[in-house]
Scaffold this active site. Sequence first.
Site, PDB file in Angstrom:
ATOM      1  N   GLU A  78     -13.214   9.882  -1.324  1.00  0.00           N
ATOM      2  CA  GLU A  78     -14.417   9.346  -0.663  1.00  0.00           C
ATOM      3  C   GLU A  78     -15.233  10.486  -0.059  1.00  0.00           C
ATOM      4  O   GLU A  78     -14.686  11.519   0.334  1.00  0.00           O
ATOM      5  CB  GLU A  78     -14.030   8.342   0.428  1.00  0.00           C
ATOM      6  CG  GLU A  78     -13.025   8.904   1.414  1.00  0.00           C
ATOM      7  CD  GLU A  78     -13.305   8.502   2.843  1.00  0.00           C
ATOM      8  OE1 GLU A  78     -14.468   8.249   3.172  1.00  0.00           O
ATOM      9  OE2 GLU A  78     -12.341   8.477   3.630  1.00  0.00           O
ATOM     10  N   LYS A  90      -6.525   5.297  11.429  1.00  0.00           N
ATOM     11  CA  LYS A  90      -6.795   6.175  12.570  1.00  0.00           C
ATOM     12  C   LYS A  90      -6.367   5.523  13.882  1.00  0.00           C
ATOM     13  O   LYS A  90      -6.587   4.340  14.110  1.00  0.00           O
ATOM     14  CB  LYS A  90      -8.272   6.529  12.604  1.00  0.00           C
ATOM     15  CG  LYS A  90      -8.625   7.623  11.607  1.00  0.00           C
ATOM     16  CD  LYS A  90     -10.106   7.801  11.468  1.00  0.00           C
ATOM     17  CE  LYS A  90     -10.753   6.637  10.794  1.00  0.00           C
ATOM     18  NZ  LYS A  90     -11.036   6.742   9.411  1.00  0.00           N
TER      19      LYS A  90
HETATM   20  N1  PSU Z   1     -10.717   8.742   7.090  1.00  0.00           N
HETATM   21  C1  PSU Z   1     -10.939   9.971   7.601  1.00  0.00           C
HETATM   22  N2  PSU Z   1     -12.179  10.262   8.065  1.00  0.00           N
HETATM   23  C2  PSU Z   1     -13.204   9.370   7.949  1.00  0.00           C
HETATM   24  C3  PSU Z   1     -12.966   8.083   7.392  1.00  0.00           C
HETATM   25  C4  PSU Z   1     -11.695   7.826   6.971  1.00  0.00           C
HETATM   26  O1  PSU Z   1     -10.039  10.795   7.663  1.00  0.00           O
HETATM   27  O2  PSU Z   1     -14.320   9.709   8.312  1.00  0.00           O
HETATM   28  C5  PSU Z   1     -14.081   7.107   7.171  1.00  0.00           C
HETATM   29  C6  PSU Z   1     -13.793   6.444   5.824  1.00  0.00           C
HETATM   30  O3  PSU Z   1     -14.918   6.632   5.003  1.00  0.00           O
HETATM   31  C7  PSU Z   1     -13.570   4.990   6.148  1.00  0.00           C
HETATM   32  C8  PSU Z   1     -14.522   4.832   7.285  1.00  0.00           C
HETATM   33  O4  PSU Z   1     -13.847   4.164   5.055  1.00  0.00           O
HETATM   34  O5  PSU Z   1     -14.242   6.014   8.065  1.00  0.00           O
HETATM   35  C9  PSU Z   1     -14.316   3.538   8.051  1.00  0.00           C
HETATM   36  O6  PSU Z   1     -15.458   3.285   8.803  1.00  0.00           O
HETATM   37  P1  PSU Z   1     -15.723   1.826   9.408  1.00  0.00           P
HETATM   38  O7  PSU Z   1     -14.713   1.702  10.511  1.00  0.00           O
HETATM   39  O8  PSU Z   1     -17.147   1.850   9.899  1.00  0.00           O
HETATM   40  O9  PSU Z   1     -15.519   0.842   8.298  1.00  0.00           O
END
Ligand code: PSU
Length: 276
Positions: free
Chosen positions: A5, A134
């Site tokens: 991604e 996370k």
């Molecule tokens: N994992 C990481 N760093 C990130 C993300 C995931 O190590 O920046 C990003 C991914 O793109 C994931 C997004 O899909 O955060 C999730 O964001 P949200 O909570 O707005 O769906």
Amino acid sequence: MVALESTLFAHGLPGQAAPKVWSEVEGAVRDAGAVPAVIAVMEGKVRVGLDQAAWAKLGQGAEKAGLQDLGRLLAQGKTGATTVASTAFLAWKAGIGVMATGGIGGVHRENRDISADLPALALYPMVVVCSGAKSVLDLPATVEALETLGIPVVGFRTPRFPGFYLAETDFPVPAVQDEREVAQIVQCARALGLSQAVLVVQAPPEPLDRETHDRALHQALEEGRARGIRGKALTPFLLERLHQLTGGESVEANRKLVVANARLAARIARHLAPTG
Ligand code: PSU
Ligand code: MN
């Protein structure tokens, strides 16, 4: 092939670190015998596989592109960095079965904010390698949501769900010992026709110590709340504050785990390839 991604690079890491981590991640995939394909939308076109030149564009404040943004970006000729959800969709469409990331999105602690990553992982039969979700998230709720959606989680040489910056959380997961075991699980799930992704989690190689982590996280969450940050801005905000509050330690932890996940994804992809 291993899909990656691009939001993780464009919004999850500081600008100086991102291109370096990017090339390290691609190197790790190649060294393990697979082909890396970073996915993004570039000037209204879906791109599967990006060169360093594309970074120049993505790094200049490309918007975070979830599933809901793809149609608009294509229609308007815009550039966007794809999340786990939109990357999983595009990789699946492109015929790539394995992807790697740092940590998936999940259930946030406030505002009933649920990442689109969760329902997407129920829809697209990918193998997603990550370090859990996370720790900025509500992890118990995230683990519950994975179960609700029927998304299988397997711990690669770990019996516990990892917490991204933390080596492990209290949540047990079935453990597997090697790539072949993962490939067998994936093949059986596919043979049954299950649509869900298989989430392969492994512990981060260099986790933060719990105290540093908890202190920084507490402050980041408070600030986010005080400033009313919500929606898709929330995850990038929390990650950036953690990077600042830990004096870059969390960036290092993040870099190491993304590289390790890319490497494992490549090994799994090789075991899933028709030639084995
Ligand atoms: N994992 C990481 N760093 C990130 C993300 C995931 O190590 O920046 C990003 C991914 O793109 C994931 C997004 O899909 O955060 C999730 O964001 P949200 O909570 O707005 O769906
Ligand atoms: Mn959200």
